[in-house]
Design an enzyme around this catalytic site. Structure first.
Site, short mmCIF file in Angstrom:
data_model
loop_
_atom_site.label_atom_id
_atom_site.label_comp_id
_atom_site.label_asym_id
_atom_site.label_seq_id
_atom_site.Cartn_x
_atom_site.Cartn_y
_atom_site.Cartn_z
CB VAL A 9 -1.01 0.07 1.55
CG1 VAL A 9 -1.91 1.20 0.89
CG2 VAL A 9 -1.66 -0.95 1.20
CG PHE A 10 2.15 4.94 -2.90
CD1 PHE A 10 3.63 4.99 -2.08
CD2 PHE A 10 1.83 6.26 -2.85
CE1 PHE A 10 4.11 6.12 -2.65
CE2 PHE A 10 2.25 7.54 -2.82
CZ PHE A 10 4.22 7.33 -2.91
N GLY A 11 1.10 5.04 0.41
CA GLY A 11 0.85 6.61 1.24
C GLY A 11 1.59 7.86 1.29
N GLY A 13 -0.30 10.72 2.38
CA GLY A 13 -1.36 11.31 3.02
C GLY A 13 -1.20 10.81 4.76
CB SER A 14 -3.45 10.75 7.37
OG SER A 14 -4.79 10.16 6.55
CD GLU A 89 -7.91 7.18 3.46
OE1 GLU A 89 -8.04 8.05 3.16
OE2 GLU A 89 -6.67 7.07 4.43
#
Ligand code: SIN
Length: 190
Positions: A9-11, A13-14, A89
């Protein structure tokens, strides 16, 4: 394990500073062709329906790239992790598969949550002073919009990621927050 069995998973933001799930590995990573922007409205976390905040999404710009953190998740818990992230989200973001360049030289495919232009909370671009004022005045169940911007800017600096848009917005809001006029407005609206 074959690379196709690995779940990432690419984050951007938060999810950079508060992933809130267990992961096997985390790497600074880059996604080409996308750029981070405060163009998504938030009435559920960092604003209210009457005064939406602005949170980041990715917009497609062919010659740009976005730096963030790629998390490797245990395949056995991936379904549960994605169910939780779908809830977190929920306001306008959808899953999309992208290619990520990890800082160890690997290129892998993974999931990123993006709020695309057609979602009902999408705000899009505006002049910097309007974006900054909107952020300075917004607060929601997860805290102030300013806190979100500060945390994002701080996390990017901690990871050595430079993002001109985020830093520009952060500076513009910081200038406003110090201004007595806006402080008075914030007190009046709380
Ligand atoms: C993300 O962090 O990757 C998505 C946007 C957010 O939750 O701030």
């Amino acid at each position: 394990m074959a690379s196709s069995d690995r779940v990432w998973v690419f984050g951007y933001g938060s999810l950079i500073w508060r992933p809130s799930f267990n992961f096997l590995n985390a790497h600074v990573a880059w996604v080409d062709g996308w750029s981070r922007r405060f163009w998504q409205g938030s009435t559920d976390h960092r604003g209210t329906p009457g005064a939406p905040g602005r949170v980041v999404t990715l917009v497609q710009i062919s010659d740009q790239y976005c730096g963030g953190v790629a998390y490797e998740i245990e395949p056995e818990v991936a379904t549960q992790v994605f169910a939780e992230l779908d809830r977190r989200e929920i306001q306008g973001y959808g899953r999309r598969e992208v290619e990520m360049r990890l800082n160890n030289g690997e290129t892998i495919r993974g999931i990123v949550y993006i709020a695309m232009e057609k979602n009902p909370h999408y705000l899009g671009d505006d002049v910097l002073s309007h974006i900054a004022k909107q952020i300075a005045c917004a607060r929601g169940p997860s805290g102030s919009n300013w806190d979100y911007v500060k945390r994002l800017g701080g996390a990017l600096r901690d990871f050595g990621i430079v993002d001109a848009h985020v830093f520009e917005v952060e500076q513009a809001v910081a200038r406003l927050i110090r201004a007595p006029l806006v402080k008075a407005h914030l007190r009046g609206s709380s």
